[in-house]
Design an enzyme around this catalytic site. Sequence first.
Site, PDB file in Angstrom:
ATOM      1  N   GLU A 138       0.836  -1.220   0.000  1.00  0.00           N
ATOM      2  CA  GLU A 138       0.000   0.000   0.000  1.00  0.00           C
ATOM      3  C   GLU A 138       0.862   1.258   0.000  1.00  0.00           C
ATOM      4  O   GLU A 138       0.571   2.237   0.688  1.00  0.00           O
ATOM      5  CB  GLU A 138      -0.932   0.007   1.222  1.00  0.00           C
ATOM      6  CG  GLU A 138      -1.819  -1.202   1.302  1.00  0.00           C
ATOM      7  CD  GLU A 138      -2.842  -1.162   2.429  1.00  0.00           C
ATOM      8  OE1 GLU A 138      -3.082  -0.076   2.997  1.00  0.00           O
ATOM      9  OE2 GLU A 138      -3.397  -2.231   2.746  1.00  0.00           O
TER      10      GLU A 138
HETATM   11  C1  XIL Z   1      -8.642   2.749   2.796  1.00  0.00           C
HETATM   12  C2  XIL Z   1      -9.158   3.248   1.457  1.00  0.00           C
HETATM   13  O1  XIL Z   1      -8.091   3.701   0.690  1.00  0.00           O
HETATM   14  C3  XIL Z   1     -10.181   4.339   1.665  1.00  0.00           C
HETATM   15  O2  XIL Z   1     -10.758   4.708   0.429  1.00  0.00           O
HETATM   16  C4  XIL Z   1     -11.263   3.857   2.617  1.00  0.00           C
HETATM   17  O3  XIL Z   1     -12.142   4.931   2.899  1.00  0.00           O
HETATM   18  C5  XIL Z   1     -10.673   3.352   3.917  1.00  0.00           C
HETATM   19  O4  XIL Z   1      -9.705   2.338   3.617  1.00  0.00           O
HETATM   20  N1  XIL Z   1      -4.919   0.289   5.276  1.00  0.00           N
HETATM   21  C6  XIL Z   1      -5.635  -0.639   4.541  1.00  0.00           C
HETATM   22  C7  XIL Z   1      -6.533  -0.181   3.458  1.00  0.00           C
HETATM   23  O5  XIL Z   1      -5.410  -1.849   4.694  1.00  0.00           O
HETATM   24  O6  XIL Z   1      -7.601  -1.069   3.210  1.00  0.00           O
HETATM   25  C8  XIL Z   1      -7.044   1.215   3.723  1.00  0.00           C
HETATM   26  O7  XIL Z   1      -7.788   1.660   2.588  1.00  0.00           O
HETATM   27  C9  XIL Z   1      -5.906   2.156   4.030  1.00  0.00           C
HETATM   28  C10 XIL Z   1      -5.142   1.698   5.238  1.00  0.00           C
END
Ligand code: XIL
Length: 381
Positions: free
Chosen positions: A297
């Site tokens: 991420e």
């Molecule tokens: C985030 C998304 O990017 C947003 O659009 C949503 O509102 C909330 O979730 N860690 C994770 C992801 O594992 O699933 C998250 O994604 C960000 C933090």
Amino acid sequence: MFNHPIIARRHAIKLGLAGLLGMTTVTTTEAINRGRQTPVRYHPKRDFTVVGQASLKERAAAKGLIFGAAADKHILLNTLFANTFTKDCGMLVAENDLKWRTIRSNPHTFDFSKGDWLVKFARTHGMLFRGTPLVWELGLPKWFKKKVNHKNAERFLVEHITKVAKHYAGVVHSWDVVNEAIAVSRSKRSDGLSRSPWLEFLGEDYIELAFRTAAKADPKAMLVYNDRWLDYDTPVGNAQRAAVLKLLERLKSNKTPIHALGIQAHLKARETRFNAEKMRGFLKDVASLGLKILITELDVQDEGLPADVMESDRIVAAAYEDYLSVVLDEKAVIAVLTWGLSDRYTWLSRNSRRPLLYDSYFQRKLAWNAMARAFEQAPKR
Ligand code: XIL
């Protein structure tokens, strides 16, 4: 990790005060070296040149790596964005479209329409597809709290994983089976497990149960444990790495079907406490358990950077390149996935202006060059 004159000055003031108090005054770089943290590498003249026209997925593939990004159906409907996405990405990650909240609007049905659209999009453009998460304490539908309890939690967990993983069996490259189970800064437990409803209802074995259920439903997918706060040499970072490693060791020693660790890598451009040696050690420990590693991420928060865009873009780009140059040295790392691709669509919009590789008009930024350079420097898998 990246020095900036303003940040350096602030450090110098602090360190100077320490001098007044009878300690030896040292420069920022010296101080960082003494703490065995990586010396800062930001320089206003730093070179971010990239050679050739190849896309990021091609540069990654040349080293046996996957490059990709997260997106949802509604943003891929923007053709300009979709074109940018398909040019560079070898993998599409479902950002929200496979979360409980999206597919479980009520306790009895499953709505795979958005996920299926993404699978089709990925297939049409020759991309791998990745799902996240099967089990997480967040992203749950509103009914969850009222409906799920001690008595039925196991049934809900097993049913959800089985239905969803079976539905995407054969088309998914990998699943985050469990996401963010550890939160050392919020946990009262010695193992750092987060107080999620799953932990409350099922105890710590919910993690193992989730992996075993996923393996049964889709024996071919790569099964990943995904977590955050693993990047820096801070009290939380150190404790989080230790707790995650312990969990992975426990899972492996119980012969749990787990294949990889996902490191979220939500970086902060202002954070200077990156310790290459510690990071390398952590990655090596994970790899020695026989696990692969994915950077799942990646993005770089630019909060607190100078208002000047050229200047802050350089710092962000340096953050990408410095981090990846360490992480990609570890051959167990098989993928680099960013959390979004364009600044137009980022979950960080509240505190960051330009955290990703493309700007809001889908123009490449220096961070794109940084990514390309990191692949260039990476050893071949
Ligand atoms: C985030 C998304 O990017 C947003 O659009 C949503 O509102 C909330 O979730 N860690 C994770 C992801 O594992 O699933 C998250 O994604 C960000 C933090």
